[in-house]
Design an enzyme around this catalytic site. Sequence first.
Site, mmCIF file in Angstrom:
data_model
loop_
_atom_site.group_PDB
_atom_site.id
_atom_site.type_symbol
_atom_site.label_atom_id
_atom_site.label_comp_id
_atom_site.label_asym_id
_atom_site.label_seq_id
_atom_site.Cartn_x
_atom_site.Cartn_y
_atom_site.Cartn_z
ATOM 1 N N ASP A 117 0.848 -1.191 0.000
ATOM 2 C CA ASP A 117 0.000 0.000 0.000
ATOM 3 C C ASP A 117 0.881 1.236 0.000
ATOM 4 O O ASP A 117 1.751 1.384 0.852
ATOM 5 C CB ASP A 117 -0.907 -0.007 1.238
ATOM 6 N N TYR A 119 1.172 5.643 -0.446
ATOM 7 C CA TYR A 119 0.673 6.798 0.317
ATOM 8 C C TYR A 119 0.910 7.999 -0.581
ATOM 9 O O TYR A 119 1.606 8.920 -0.234
ATOM 10 C CB TYR A 119 1.505 6.857 1.603
ATOM 11 N N HIS A 124 -3.824 13.936 0.760
ATOM 12 C CA HIS A 124 -4.078 13.044 1.888
ATOM 13 C C HIS A 124 -2.922 13.068 2.885
ATOM 14 O O HIS A 124 -3.131 13.207 4.094
ATOM 15 C CB HIS A 124 -4.323 11.619 1.390
ATOM 16 N N ARG A 133 0.572 15.110 13.325
ATOM 17 C CA ARG A 133 1.901 15.593 13.721
ATOM 18 C C ARG A 133 1.911 17.114 13.845
ATOM 19 O O ARG A 133 1.349 17.665 14.776
ATOM 20 C CB ARG A 133 2.958 15.088 12.735
ATOM 21 N N GLU A 190 -10.831 3.970 3.301
ATOM 22 C CA GLU A 190 -9.881 4.752 2.520
ATOM 23 C C GLU A 190 -10.180 4.510 1.051
ATOM 24 O O GLU A 190 -10.170 3.368 0.586
ATOM 25 C CB GLU A 190 -8.432 4.372 2.858
ATOM 26 N N GLU A 192 -9.267 4.155 -2.437
ATOM 27 C CA GLU A 192 -8.017 3.888 -3.147
ATOM 28 C C GLU A 192 -8.312 3.166 -4.457
ATOM 29 O O GLU A 192 -9.413 2.665 -4.670
ATOM 30 C CB GLU A 192 -7.074 3.009 -2.298
ATOM 31 N N ASP A 224 -9.237 0.426 1.712
ATOM 32 C CA ASP A 224 -8.304 -0.005 2.765
ATOM 33 C C ASP A 224 -8.909 0.391 4.115
ATOM 34 O O ASP A 224 -8.544 1.407 4.707
ATOM 35 C CB ASP A 224 -6.954 0.683 2.523
ATOM 36 N N GLN A 231 -4.538 2.346 14.835
ATOM 37 C CA GLN A 231 -3.435 2.809 13.985
ATOM 38 C C GLN A 231 -2.573 3.847 14.711
ATOM 39 O O GLN A 231 -1.353 3.772 14.709
ATOM 40 C CB GLN A 231 -4.031 3.419 12.712
ATOM 41 N N LYS A 244 -4.872 -1.813 10.083
ATOM 42 C CA LYS A 244 -5.103 -1.861 8.641
ATOM 43 C C LYS A 244 -5.422 -3.253 8.121
ATOM 44 O O LYS A 244 -6.153 -3.399 7.145
ATOM 45 C CB LYS A 244 -3.830 -1.388 7.914
#
Length: 396
Positions: A117, A119, A124, A133, A190, A192, A224, A231, A244
């Site tokens: 997978d 990213y 996103h 963060r 998610e 995807e 996903d 997580q 996940k």
Amino acid sequence: MSKLFTVAPDSDFTLANLPFGIFSTAGSAPRVGIAIGDRILDLAALATEGGFDFDSAVLHRPYLNDFIALGKEVTGRARTQVQTWLREADSPVAPRHLVRREEATLHLPVRIGDYTDFYSSIEHATNVGRMFRDPDKALLPNWRHLPVGYHGRASSIVVDGTPVRRPRGQVLPPGADVPVFQATDRLDFELEMAFVVGKDSTLGETVRVDQAEDYIFGLALFNDWSARDVQRWEYVPLGPFLGKNFASTMSPWIVPLEALEPFRVAGPEQSPRVLPYLQTDVPGNYDIQLEVTVNDRTVSRSNFRYMYWSMAQQLAHHSSNGCNVRVGDLMASGTISGRDPSAYGSLLEITDNGRSGSFLADHDTVTLTGHAGSGAERVGFGRCGGRILPAHPSSH
Ligand code: CA
């Protein structure tokens, strides 16, 4: 010939599409079929009566791998041949080869070896970085230099329509300093897409970015499913794990790359310039409109063209250290978000981490759809849906 099937004006499965999948009917074994309008062309039955230049045994398997392994030249020729036959009045395709889709069961189309997978949506990654963060340094320093990814779990990938059990896991309650084990209350989807690898590469060898599309058979929709609380607690320092891998859902039809060629577009400009092994002048994105509904209410409208990193770059990077890929491997894009909040591809982003809305409730049904083009040229992906089942009662 057109009497044998109907292609509704908004059908995903026009003559321009012809995706491959695995289906069965009552009392018969799973085998290879092609979606056309409201029917499935029983490719296995048609081939057994002759007409193709390869051994039809590969079409009588419960997965596409052996057919895909014949190579794009063979699979592409078979698809073009079918396209011609379905247009002609005089062809070997007969009513007995066309099954009503509502009478068929669709199965997971590939036997998935390894699943990766990525990213690769900058919107996103920025949204998540901002929430988890630092809002001022949302993207980590590596992000614009390499397609970030992780190795996922193939065993729990299921096909459209398979219910998904709410997982239990370790979460850290707000303000607590020790975790508890409980059913996730931050269950998310998610949005995807995923590509199926169509050719083996050799261990120790790299796949160059300009060769990478030879190794991509086709695409499907991919959800996903994610447990955000699990997580968030577990992902440091090695990345996603049980938040996940409890389930991912894919659509049953693999749309070959050839069918998507008319919709090829350039991706966003990459700045700073990427390293030479990731550089390519070939536009590597595809204009595929995507939509997510929760219980029939649209919650997101996005587009595959927003991806910062292309599939060719993902594959070139994946093999840049000599790691080999094999037919049937699956590589997912990562959540596909656009700039506008209406194009956010997860509830984490849509609800601003639960501040302005809820995560998924038991019995919710999440459905992904997607298509390129319109009318007789429409190339769609069918449905990628699943309903949430309540967590198993606690045994602790
Ligand atoms: Ca993901």
